[in-house]
Scaffold this active site. Structure first.
Site, short mmCIF file in Angstrom:
data_model
loop_
_atom_site.label_atom_id
_atom_site.label_comp_id
_atom_site.label_asym_id
_atom_site.label_seq_id
_atom_site.Cartn_x
_atom_site.Cartn_y
_atom_site.Cartn_z
N ARG A 1 0.67 3.95 1.21
CA ARG A 1 -0.58 4.73 1.24
C ARG A 1 -1.20 4.68 2.64
O ARG A 1 -1.71 5.69 3.12
CB ARG A 1 -1.56 4.20 0.19
CG ARG A 1 -1.12 4.56 -1.23
CD ARG A 1 -1.81 3.74 -2.28
NE ARG A 1 -3.22 3.99 -2.34
CZ ARG A 1 -4.11 3.09 -2.78
NH1 ARG A 1 -3.72 1.91 -3.20
NH2 ARG A 1 -5.37 3.41 -2.82
N LYS B 1 -14.82 4.39 0.26
CA LYS B 1 -15.31 5.75 0.01
C LYS B 1 -15.92 5.84 -1.40
O LYS B 1 -17.02 6.36 -1.57
CB LYS B 1 -14.17 6.78 0.16
CG LYS B 1 -13.55 6.82 1.54
CD LYS B 1 -12.48 7.88 1.64
CE LYS B 1 -11.29 7.67 0.73
NZ LYS B 1 -10.54 6.42 0.98
N ARG C 1 -5.54 -1.33 -10.30
CA ARG C 1 -4.85 -0.03 -10.20
C ARG C 1 -3.38 -0.27 -9.88
O ARG C 1 -3.07 -1.11 -9.05
CB ARG C 1 -5.50 0.80 -9.08
CG ARG C 1 -6.49 1.82 -9.61
CD ARG C 1 -7.25 2.49 -8.52
NE ARG C 1 -6.43 3.19 -7.55
CZ ARG C 1 -6.93 4.00 -6.60
NH1 ARG C 1 -8.23 4.20 -6.53
NH2 ARG C 1 -6.13 4.60 -5.74
#
Ligand code: ADP
Ligand code: AMP
Length: 214
Positions: free
Chosen positions: A170, A13, A159
């Site tokens: 997630r 995305k 990250r």
């Protein structure tokens, strides 16, 4: 034009959002980036959000509502925007619908980037970020010089929610809370599913085709 990018973590995305934002001159609004910025600035929102994000859970809907409302009311959003990572729950989709109704605006398209789980895990485990906002992949989208950002020469980092345990959480949160949005937007005849298994330019070509027809 108002565009929503839907898809699991690692679908691409953010990668596609940067390209769409440049080609179609739309502000790229990423709630993940906004939350990480709040964490860096140690705001009250950042402090609350961090505990959820570190575990790979979604931040509660009410914490997101104010920042998204304020951001969408800013002048650069007056003629359209690109949402990346919002909405992520049915309650957020309803809240967004109300914000848009109140301002006489409508969503033009929801681009649902579909990628298989195995590929998502490969993408997330190899993702590397730069503090300037650039994002890379050690194999699929490497920087010219290992560990160094092409745009600003900054040092790349991983990250802290791209670790295997957090990624598992997630993906589970996506399936339970976000995946129902596919049906929600399909029923509103706004959904376009994009094959996110292609390479980055291939996906962008497919997205650009959809957007040019709107
Ligand atoms: P999201 O914003 O959906 O979480 P990203 O755009 O950050 O996903 O992409 C996740 C990782 O996968 C990044 O390392 C990115 O460079 C890489 N990536 C993005 N699109 C592709 C693709 N089509 N093929 C291979 N790797 C990709
Ligand atoms: P992202 O950068 O989109 O991968 O988001 C990183 C993390 O930020 C997610 O795992 C969530 O913890 C949090 N987050 C981002 N956007 C939202 C949202 N719309 N609702 C709830 N949590 C969010």
């Amino acid at each position: 034009m108002i565009i929503i990018l839907l898809g699991p973590p690692g679908a691409g995305k953010g990668t596609q959002a940067k390209k769409i934002s440049e080609k179609f001159s739309l502000p790229h609004i990423s709630t993940g980036d906004m939350l990480r910025d709040n964490i860096i600035r140690n705001t009250a929102l950042g402090i609350k959000a961090k505990s959820y994000m570190d575990k790979g859970e979604l931040v509660p809907d009410d914490l997101l509502l104010d920042i998204i409302k304020v951001r969408l009311s800013e002048p650069d959003c007056s003629s359209g925007f690109l949402l990346d990572g919002y909405p992520r729950t049915l309650a957020q989709a309803d809240a967004l619908g109300k914000i848009l109704d109140n301002t006489g605006k409508e969503i033009d398209v929801v681009l649902n980037i579909h990628v298989d789980d195995e590929e998502l895990i490969n993408r997330l485990s190899g993702r590397r970020m730069c503090s300037c906002g650039a994002s890379y992949h050690v194999l699929f989208n490497p920087p010219k010089k290992e560990g160094i950002c092409d745009s600003c020469n900054g040092e790349l980092y991983q990250r802290n929610d791209d670790t295997p345990e957090t990624v598992k959480n997630r993906l589970a949160a996506y399936k339970k809370l976000t995946e129902p949005l596919i049906d929600y937007y399909n029923k509103k005849a706004l959904l376009h599913t994009i094959d996110g298994g292609k390479d980055i330019p291939g996906i962008f070509g497919d997205i650009a085709k959809v957007l040019e027809e709107i």
